[in-house]
Design an enzyme around this catalytic site. Structure first.
Site, PDB file in Angstrom:
ATOM      1  N   GLU A   1      -4.942  -3.841  -1.797  1.00 29.55           N
ATOM      2  CA  GLU A   1      -6.398  -3.618  -1.718  1.00 29.55           C
ATOM      3  C   GLU A   1      -6.715  -2.296  -1.033  1.00 29.55           C
ATOM      4  OE1 GLU A   1      -4.437  -6.061  -0.546  1.00 29.55           O
ATOM      5  OE2 GLU A   1      -5.716  -7.418   0.603  1.00 29.55           O
ATOM      6  N   ARG A   2      -5.708  -1.724  -0.329  1.00 28.49           N
ATOM      7  CA  ARG A   2      -6.026  -0.555   0.495  1.00 28.49           C
ATOM      8  C   ARG A   2      -6.062   0.740  -0.304  1.00 28.49           C
ATOM      9  NH1 ARG A   2      -1.937  -1.957   5.292  1.00 28.49           N
ATOM     10  NH2 ARG A   2      -1.824  -4.123   4.652  1.00 28.49           N
TER      11      ARG A   2
ATOM     12  N   LYS B   1      -1.119  -7.251  -9.285  1.00 28.59           N
ATOM     13  CA  LYS B   1      -2.096  -7.383  -8.198  1.00 28.59           C
ATOM     14  C   LYS B   1      -1.741  -6.306  -7.162  1.00 28.59           C
ATOM     15  CE  LYS B   1      -2.972  -8.565  -4.501  1.00 28.59           C
ATOM     16  NZ  LYS B   1      -3.415  -7.565  -3.504  1.00 28.59           N
TER      17      LYS B   1
ATOM     18  N   PHE C   1       0.812  -1.223   0.000  1.00 29.89           N
ATOM     19  CA  PHE C   1       0.000   0.000   0.000  1.00 29.89           C
ATOM     20  C   PHE C   1       0.842   1.269   0.000  1.00 29.89           C
ATOM     21  CE2 PHE C   1       0.955  -0.027   4.527  1.00 29.89           C
ATOM     22  CZ  PHE C   1       1.050   1.323   4.812  1.00 29.89           C
TER      23      PHE C   1
ATOM     24  N   GLU D   1       9.165  -3.936  12.983  1.00 28.53           N
ATOM     25  CA  GLU D   1       8.883  -2.782  12.121  1.00 28.53           C
ATOM     26  C   GLU D   1       7.540  -2.189  12.546  1.00 28.53           C
ATOM     27  OE1 GLU D   1       7.697  -3.636   8.012  1.00 28.53           O
ATOM     28  OE2 GLU D   1       8.952  -1.972   7.353  1.00 28.53           O
TER      29      GLU D   1
ATOM     30  N   CYS E   1       9.432   1.916   3.429  1.00 27.04           N
ATOM     31  CA  CYS E   1      10.358   0.827   3.773  1.00 27.04           C
ATOM     32  C   CYS E   1      11.764   1.364   3.948  1.00 27.04           C
ATOM     33  CB  CYS E   1      10.329  -0.242   2.711  1.00 27.04           C
ATOM     34  SG  CYS E   1      10.976   0.351   1.167  1.00 27.04           S
TER      35      CYS E   1
ATOM     36  N   SER F   1       5.374  -6.867   3.284  1.00 21.19           N
ATOM     37  CA  SER F   1       5.953  -7.163   4.603  1.00 21.19           C
ATOM     38  C   SER F   1       6.742  -8.475   4.559  1.00 21.19           C
ATOM     39  CB  SER F   1       4.828  -7.246   5.631  1.00 21.19           C
ATOM     40  OG  SER F   1       3.935  -8.273   5.251  1.00 21.19           O
TER      41      SER F   1
HETATM   42  P1  NAD Z   1       1.573  -6.615   2.975  1.00 15.96           P
HETATM   43  O1  NAD Z   1       2.619  -7.665   3.062  1.00 15.96           O
HETATM   44  O2  NAD Z   1       0.457  -6.656   3.945  1.00 15.96           O
HETATM   45  O3  NAD Z   1       0.876  -6.659   1.526  1.00 15.96           O
HETATM   46  C1  NAD Z   1       1.616  -6.670   0.340  1.00 15.96           C
HETATM   47  C2  NAD Z   1       0.830  -7.415  -0.727  1.00 15.96           C
HETATM   48  O4  NAD Z   1       0.664  -8.774  -0.325  1.00 15.96           O
HETATM   49  C3  NAD Z   1      -0.565  -6.854  -0.989  1.00 15.96           C
HETATM   50  O5  NAD Z   1      -0.801  -6.822  -2.370  1.00 15.96           O
HETATM   51  C4  NAD Z   1      -1.469  -7.847  -0.280  1.00 15.96           C
HETATM   52  O6  NAD Z   1      -2.721  -7.982  -0.924  1.00 15.96           O
HETATM   53  C5  NAD Z   1      -0.698  -9.142  -0.355  1.00 15.96           C
HETATM   54  N1  NAD Z   1      -0.980 -10.018   0.787  1.00 15.96           N
HETATM   55  C6  NAD Z   1      -1.263  -9.642   2.059  1.00 15.96           C
HETATM   56  N2  NAD Z   1      -1.454 -10.725   2.839  1.00 15.96           N
HETATM   57  C7  NAD Z   1      -1.260 -11.807   2.050  1.00 15.96           C
HETATM   58  C8  NAD Z   1      -1.304 -13.222   2.292  1.00 15.96           C
HETATM   59  N3  NAD Z   1      -1.582 -13.729   3.494  1.00 15.96           N
HETATM   60  N4  NAD Z   1      -1.049 -14.046   1.253  1.00 15.96           N
HETATM   61  C9  NAD Z   1      -0.777 -13.562   0.035  1.00 15.96           C
HETATM   62  N5  NAD Z   1      -0.727 -12.227  -0.246  1.00 15.96           N
HETATM   63  C10 NAD Z   1      -0.964 -11.369   0.757  1.00 15.96           C
HETATM   64  O7  NAD Z   1       2.332  -5.203   2.990  1.00 15.96           O
HETATM   65  P2  NAD Z   1       1.703  -3.742   3.137  1.00 15.96           P
HETATM   66  O8  NAD Z   1       1.189  -3.556   4.527  1.00 15.96           O
HETATM   67  O9  NAD Z   1       0.807  -3.456   1.992  1.00 15.96           O
HETATM   68  O10 NAD Z   1       3.021  -2.861   2.906  1.00 15.96           O
HETATM   69  C11 NAD Z   1       3.883  -2.479   3.935  1.00 15.96           C
HETATM   70  C12 NAD Z   1       5.076  -3.404   4.031  1.00 15.96           C
HETATM   71  O11 NAD Z   1       5.776  -3.409   2.792  1.00 15.96           O
HETATM   72  C13 NAD Z   1       6.088  -2.948   5.051  1.00 15.96           C
HETATM   73  O12 NAD Z   1       6.565  -4.082   5.749  1.00 15.96           O
HETATM   74  C14 NAD Z   1       7.195  -2.324   4.219  1.00 15.96           C
HETATM   75  O13 NAD Z   1       8.476  -2.327   4.813  1.00 15.96           O
HETATM   76  C15 NAD Z   1       7.165  -3.199   3.024  1.00 15.96           C
HETATM   77  N6  NAD Z   1       7.770  -2.554   1.875  1.00 15.96           N
HETATM   78  C16 NAD Z   1       8.988  -2.978   1.482  1.00 15.96           C
HETATM   79  C17 NAD Z   1       9.613  -2.374   0.425  1.00 15.96           C
HETATM   80  C18 NAD Z   1      10.953  -2.825  -0.033  1.00 15.96           C
HETATM   81  O14 NAD Z   1      11.358  -2.397  -1.101  1.00 15.96           O
HETATM   82  N7  NAD Z   1      11.665  -3.656   0.687  1.00 15.96           N
HETATM   83  C19 NAD Z   1       8.987  -1.308  -0.251  1.00 15.96           C
HETATM   84  C20 NAD Z   1       7.728  -0.905   0.174  1.00 15.96           C
HETATM   85  C21 NAD Z   1       7.123  -1.544   1.239  1.00 15.96           C
END
Ligand code: NAD
Length: 498
Positions: A176-177, A173, A149, A383, A281, A226
């Site tokens: 969703e947020r 994909k 998101f 985090e 991140c 994450s």
């Molecule tokens: P998230 O992991 O909750 O979601 C990321 C994606 O995974 C979304 O599209 C979501 O629909 C999907 N997803 C969520 N739960 C899932 C599951 N159980 N099974 C399969 N898919 C699933 O992350 P977020 O809250 O949207 O984003 C924040 C996180 O992203 C933070 O931890 C941040 O550090 C990280 N991030 C990392 C980078 C990087 O380059 N390392 C960059 C941006 C964000």
């Protein structure tokens, strides 16, 4: 209520799964749209469409693909303001911050415009008698991207411009947020002239992701999100034979050496710690001053700055940070502040009671500052992804170095110092993928590549830049000989130069 739909094969397609997610404006707490969550069958249909579009797209000359990319870049630049507004409405970040996100996304598109050169291979004459060899990089097929998101426009732009420029077709994909910015950008992609089916957007949750991770026609998956989900995506995708790059979470430290300019260091920590409400991140969430004196000076500079943070909705042009993304996330961040207090950290500025007149239902959290945080505390280990900065006092440089090297994450880090030797040694020995020397948020530009170490990245490739091209292609090496160069008779020994 606005309904956000999939885009498959160049058409808007409403999901009929019967499952929906609500999208909110985090500044007001009001629902702004409804998102259809795709069923497994709907995702499979999108994969079939992308697979059908692949052969023609693969054979389209890279120069033609680059011309579409140039057009896409122009459209993105002309519509940057509109994209930024779509980001802020659902993410909550300030308009200027959203414009910065769009600009960094456009840089990746600019890099992808150079694809004819980037795909050039190598050639060697006479590798054997009358034998020549060449190698080049070819596309994989259908590639999928799953995005978080916090950068709803930029992170998708890290992925598909390079992937499709390489000749792949793509399924995105998004989170969703905050799915709207992706759809604004998708319309521009279409307008740029890319054929139908080259980029497809499917909205959804775990059900959709699991199809992308297991379907035999998806050849590679780029993920950003994450760490627990990144690890799941990596293990599931690779177990199904896919190439996977999965970028995860972070806990970025910034060392402040005694010789650093304390005002510069404090200003850097403000932007890197509280910009975008800490939901980056590459946010700095841990400041590590070296020695008690440095710590006292730094904290003295930080307190008034954190207290004076201007917090507001994206429509307020004076705001320095906005709300966090959802009600649930707000509760999580507040829970971490409670936990930090309980575990004995010194709470210098408490953002828990923050409320904004006229926006009482928004998901705002005030800037929060902890001092005397230690290694064993939850707020240090995990985090938080909110506007919470922890000061961990280190007695010396070596202690600070070990602190960072021992942490499970290794995304970004920085050191503030005037000492070139210390800075150079730091860059050499630190076990982190992206390092800043007096630069608090060292996000590599588009012609380098982005990626952390340790549990911040699963897989062998960083994202975008030259690593992005490698991830999205595979190497083929061709050895050629023509009849005039062939000697008579069968050869039973292993081929060699003689
Ligand atoms: P998230 O992991 O909750 O979601 C990321 C994606 O995974 C979304 O599209 C979501 O629909 C999907 N997803 C969520 N739960 C899932 C599951 N159980 N099974 C399969 N898919 C699933 O992350 P977020 O809250 O949207 O984003 C924040 C996180 O992203 C933070 O931890 C941040 O550090 C990280 N991030 C990392 C980078 C990087 O380059 N390392 C960059 C941006 C964000």
């Amino acid at each position: 209520m606005e309904r956000i739909n999939n885009a498959i094969g160049g058409r808007e397609v409403a999901s009929n799964s019967g499952r929906v997610a609500a999208v909110y404006n985090p500044a007001t707490g009001e629902q702004s749209a409804e998102l259809g969550l795709s069923s497994a069958a709907e995702v499979a249909e999108a994969i079939a469409v992308a697979k059908a579009a692949f052969p023609e797209w693969r054979d389209t000359p890279p120069l033609k693909r680059a011309r579409m990319m140039f057009k896409f870049k122009e459209l993105l630049t002309a519509n940057a303001d509109r994209i930024a507004r779509a980001i802020s409405k659902e993410h909550g970040k300030t308009h200027d911050d959203a414009l910065g996100e769009v600009a960094r996304g456009i840089e990746v598109v600019e890099y992808a415009c150079g694809i004819p050169s980037l795909l050039k291979g190598e050639f060697a004459r006479n590798v054997g008698p009358a034998i020549d060899s060449y190698s080049d990089r070819q596309p994989l097929g259908v590639v999928a991207g799953i995005t978080p998101f916090n950068f709803p426009a930029m992170v998708p732009l890290w992925m598909y411009p390079i992937s499709v420029a390489c000749g792949n077709t793509f399924i995105l994909k998004p989170s969703e947020r905050d799915p709207s910015a992706v759809m604004v950008v998708y319309e521009l992609f279409k307008e740029a002239g890319f054929p139908d089916g080259v980029l497809n957007v499917v909205h959804g949750d775990k059900e959709a992701v699991d199809v992308l991770l297991t379907h035999p026609d998806v050849k590679a998956v780029s993920f950003v999100g994450s760490t627990p989900i990144a690890e799941y995506v990596y293990s599931t995708g690779t177990a199904h034979g896919k190439r996977v790059q999965a970028l995860g979470g972070a806990k970025n430290h910034m060392i402040v050496m005694p010789d650093a300019d304390m005002d510069q260091a404090a200003d850097a920590l403000m932007g890197a710690g509280y910009g975008s409400a800490g939901e980056r991140c590459m946010a700095v969430s841990v400041a590590v001053p070296i020695g008690e004196k440095t710590a006292d000076k730094l904290v003295e500079k930080l307190i008034p700055r954190v207290q004076a943070l201007k917090i507001g909705p994206a429509t307020d042009s004076d705001a320095e940070m906005g709300p966090v993304v959802t009600e649930q996330h707000k509760r999580k961040v507040l829970g971490y502040i409670d936990q930090g207090e309980k575990e004995g950290a010194e709470l210098l500025v408490d953002g828990r009671g923050f409320s904004l007149q006229g926006y009482e239902n928004g998901y705002f959290v005030g800037g929060t500052l902890f001092d005397r945080v230690t290694k064993d505390m939850t707020i240090y280990k995990e985090e938080i992804f909110g506007p919470v900065l922890s000061v961990v006092r280190a007695s010396g440089y070596e202690e600070a170095l070990s602190l960072i090297n021992d942490h499970e994450y290794g995304n970004g880090t920085a050191i503030f110092t005037r000492d070139g030797d210390a800075a150079r040694a730091f860059a050499d020995r630190i076990e982190v993928g992206m390092v800043g020397i007096n630069v608090p948020i060292p996000v590599p530009v588009a012609y380098f590549s982005f990626g952390g170490w340790k549990r911040s990245l699963f897989g062998d490739h960083s994202i975008y830049g030259p690593e992005g091209v490698r991830f999205n292609t595979r190497l083929k090496t061709v050895t050629t000989r023509w009849p005039a160069g062939i000697k008579e008779g069968a050869v039973y020994t292993f081929p060699s130069m003689d």
